[in-house]
Scaffold this motif. Structure first.
Motif, short mmCIF file in Angstrom:
data_model
loop_
_atom_site.label_atom_id
_atom_site.label_comp_id
_atom_site.label_asym_id
_atom_site.label_seq_id
_atom_site.Cartn_x
_atom_site.Cartn_y
_atom_site.Cartn_z
N MET A 1 9.67 18.62 80.16
CA MET A 1 10.08 19.50 79.07
C MET A 1 11.34 20.22 79.49
SD MET A 1 8.07 22.77 77.51
CE MET A 1 6.72 21.77 76.96
N THR B 1 14.26 23.07 78.83
CA THR B 1 14.47 24.31 78.12
C THR B 1 15.83 24.88 78.45
OG1 THR B 1 13.52 25.67 79.89
CG2 THR B 1 12.02 24.85 78.21
N SER C 1 17.71 28.79 78.17
CA SER C 1 17.40 30.19 77.89
C SER C 1 18.54 30.85 77.15
CB SER C 1 17.09 30.92 79.19
OG SER C 1 18.20 30.85 80.06
N PRO D 1 12.16 33.84 78.88
CA PRO D 1 12.02 32.42 78.51
C PRO D 1 10.73 31.79 79.02
CG PRO D 1 14.24 32.88 79.23
CD PRO D 1 13.45 34.11 79.54
N VAL D 2 10.28 32.21 80.20
CA VAL D 2 9.01 31.68 80.72
C VAL D 2 7.86 32.09 79.81
CG1 VAL D 2 7.39 31.76 82.65
CG2 VAL D 2 9.84 31.63 83.09
N LYS E 1 8.15 30.13 76.50
CA LYS E 1 7.76 28.73 76.71
C LYS E 1 6.24 28.61 76.80
CE LYS E 1 8.19 25.04 80.14
NZ LYS E 1 8.83 24.65 81.42
N LEU F 1 4.72 29.02 73.32
CA LEU F 1 4.89 27.81 72.51
C LEU F 1 3.87 26.75 72.90
CD1 LEU F 1 8.78 27.57 72.43
CD2 LEU F 1 7.28 27.95 70.46
N GLN F 2 3.62 26.62 74.21
CA GLN F 2 2.66 25.62 74.66
C GLN F 2 1.25 25.93 74.18
OE1 GLN F 2 3.63 25.95 78.87
NE2 GLN F 2 4.52 23.89 78.88
N LEU G 1 12.30 20.13 74.54
CA LEU G 1 12.37 21.45 73.91
C LEU G 1 13.62 22.18 74.36
CD1 LEU G 1 11.18 23.97 72.42
CD2 LEU G 1 9.97 24.47 74.57
N THR G 2 14.35 22.72 73.42
CA THR G 2 15.50 23.56 73.71
C THR G 2 15.39 24.82 72.87
OG1 THR G 2 16.90 21.63 74.12
CG2 THR G 2 18.02 23.72 73.73
N LEU H 1 15.40 27.20 67.97
CA LEU H 1 14.57 26.25 68.71
C LEU H 1 14.73 24.85 68.12
CD1 LEU H 1 10.88 26.70 69.76
CD2 LEU H 1 11.50 24.77 68.32
#
Length: 250
Positions: free
Chosen positions: A1, A3, A5, A19-20, A23, A26-27, A36-37, A57
């Motif tokens: 995945m 990402t 930030s 961001p952590v 993320k 979202l999971q 995922l961006t 996103l």
């Protein structure tokens, strides 16, 4: 995945911790997610007050409640979070509903997979139940498919599944029992008032291969609920694309 930030440089809070947390949140919302961006659009001062003005996103091959999404690109705004708990290592939580606007696309394979066990599959069976409960539709089905068709002995459609596919610029809905389509409905889908879907030029596809225009469905619309705001729905290049706005609930 993969990402990405926030673009706010020099921000340790945004670039490392938030961001952590986003993320991870979202999971917890998705069954699966591929590439995922995302970009967090906020200053440190805004984040420390628990306010994120925006998040953009994009993702590919995501799965939400069994619905397979080929591609999604969205922008969220006015997000309120429990920043104090996040800073203490707790999971991110939403404090209020917030809007998301963007585009969601499904290819033929995604629609086929989503039509088996998902919230979409449940919605499609509800759609068929609503149709067959209409006296003029039931009369039309009996005329074209025969009065002894099994759907009339199973009004709750307990033995059925619904399957969706794209053919040209049409959407095709199948009502399937024991692996075979008992009913097949084909047409172009229009959006009305943001939350209503109308199947225009609706046609019954008969076992003989003939297609018969449905008179009973000439004015039929399907209500998705006023919390839904569809801007457009298009079918082209073997892909169904929706422009929409939804509210994400805490």
């Amino acid at each position: 995945m993969a990402t990405s930030s926030s673009s706010s440089k020099g921000s340790r809070l945004i670039s490392r911790m938030l961001p952590v947390a986003v993320k991870f949140w979202l999971q917890t919302q998705l069954d699966e997610i591929g590439d995922l961006t995302f970009e967090i659009q906020a200053t440190d001062r805004q984040v420390l007050s628990g306010n994120i003005p925006g998040v953009s996103l994009s993702a590919q091959q995501a799965v939400y409640q069994g619905v397979c999404i080929t591609d999604v690109t969205v922008q969220a705004s006015d997000i309120q979070i429990n920043i104090g708990q996040v800073l203490r290592g707790k999971p991110l939580r939403l404090k209020q509903a917030f809007p998301i606007e963007g585009q969601v696309a499904f290819d033929g394979n995604s629609l086929g997979t989503s039509s088996t066990e998902s919230v979409l599959a449940d919605g499609l069976l509800d759609f068929w139940q609503t149709l067959l409960a209409k006296e003029d539709v039931a009369t039309e089905v009996a005329h074209h498919y025969g009065p002894d068709i099994a759907v009339f002995q199973d009004p709750q459609l307990a033995q059925y599944q619904s399957r969706m596919e794209i053919l040209g610029t049409d959407l095709v809905l199948h009502l399937v029992r024991q692996g075979q389509s008992d009913l097949e409905l084909r047409g172009w889908v229009d959006v009305e008032q943001g939350h209503m879907l109308r199947l225009t030029t609706a046609r019954w596809c008969l076992p003989s291969g003939d297609q018969v225009q449905s008179e009973a469905l000439s004015d039929f619309s399907w209500n998705l609920g006023k919390q839904t705001d569809l801007r457009s729905l298009t079918i082209q290049n073997d892909q169904l694309t929706c422009q929409c706005k939804i509210m994400v609930q805490p």
